[in-house]
Write an enzyme that holds these catalytic residues in place. Sequence first.
Site, PDB file in Angstrom:
ATOM      1  N   ASP A 137     -53.015 -22.490   5.747  1.00  0.00           N
ATOM      2  CA  ASP A 137     -52.265 -23.902   5.995  1.00  0.00           C
ATOM      3  C   ASP A 137     -52.934 -24.593   7.203  1.00  0.00           C
ATOM      4  O   ASP A 137     -53.383 -23.892   8.077  1.00  0.00           O
ATOM      5  CB  ASP A 137     -50.697 -23.994   6.152  1.00  0.00           C
ATOM      6  CG  ASP A 137     -50.049 -25.270   5.590  1.00  0.00           C
ATOM      7  OD1 ASP A 137     -49.540 -25.590   4.737  1.00  0.00           O
ATOM      8  OD2 ASP A 137     -50.133 -26.052   6.644  1.00  0.00           O
ATOM      9  N   TYR A 143     -53.928 -40.281  -6.164  1.00  0.00           N
ATOM     10  CA  TYR A 143     -53.233 -38.811  -6.641  1.00  0.00           C
ATOM     11  C   TYR A 143     -53.579 -38.437  -8.213  1.00  0.00           C
ATOM     12  O   TYR A 143     -53.834 -37.322  -8.334  1.00  0.00           O
ATOM     13  CB  TYR A 143     -51.790 -38.995  -6.295  1.00  0.00           C
ATOM     14  CG  TYR A 143     -50.976 -37.735  -6.266  1.00  0.00           C
ATOM     15  CD1 TYR A 143     -51.100 -36.615  -5.636  1.00  0.00           C
ATOM     16  CD2 TYR A 143     -49.995 -37.882  -7.491  1.00  0.00           C
ATOM     17  CE1 TYR A 143     -50.324 -35.556  -5.865  1.00  0.00           C
ATOM     18  CE2 TYR A 143     -49.362 -36.464  -7.700  1.00  0.00           C
ATOM     19  CZ  TYR A 143     -49.462 -35.723  -6.849  1.00  0.00           C
ATOM     20  OH  TYR A 143     -48.860 -34.248  -7.018  1.00  0.00           O
TER      21      TYR A 143
END
Length: 257
Positions: free
Chosen positions: A42, A159
């Site tokens: 991450d 998106y």
Amino acid sequence: MTAADPGTFAGKVALVTGAASGVGRATAELLAERGAAVACVDRRGAEVESLAAELTAAGGEAIGIDCELRAPASIDAALARALAWRPRLDVLAHVAGLGLRRRAADTSLEDWDRVTEVNLRAPFLLTRAAIDPLVASRGAVVAVSSLAGLAGWPYSTAYAASKGGLVTMMRSFALELGPHGVRVNLVAPGGIDSPMLDDLDEIADPDPDPAAAKRGRGLDGTLATPTEVAAAICFLASPEASHVNGTTLTVDGGATA
């Protein structure tokens, strides 16, 4: 043995992106619980290092790796670090993602690039870089798409494009890598009770629409939990799904029924 048994991933190594929170964290936790050594990746490095410490303290094996998925060199470095830690890769879970709710007319080029670089380009680069170890282990890749990647979605052009592209890209990887023993599948959740949803909620709907607000909820009006989506990811990565390849599993509570 079932996918839920503790030893399902014993001796296996997994890499999970977006592991600092939400579905990514839940996926890393489930994989570790079921025996995998997990590379938690991450951009929030301190948080995945903390997660790795928690998983290790609980008796698992884990490492936290800081990675900026918008930077190709950072992706390569993250994979290299994971392989230096454990020299194999059995499960690659693309969970990291960015959402965006905005009118198409108000979606900037920077918006487009930011969303597609994380949601579409990064999974391509990481999967491409991981082909050799995945082939060597006859491993599995699971990517998280969305219902927005399967149909049109209001105020979500960037998106939806990224998640729709992810579906066809991963199915193409399945066709290319399947003959070498690598399985590539996707999970397409509806709405998830996660930090990403909180981020989206900070942007007011351009045109409030009760029907649009309910899109992605299950037939009982509920959202999925991160653990429910993580369980689907772990199933597709497990030996229980050994003959499942190139498919997309919806986890939407019946929203697309």
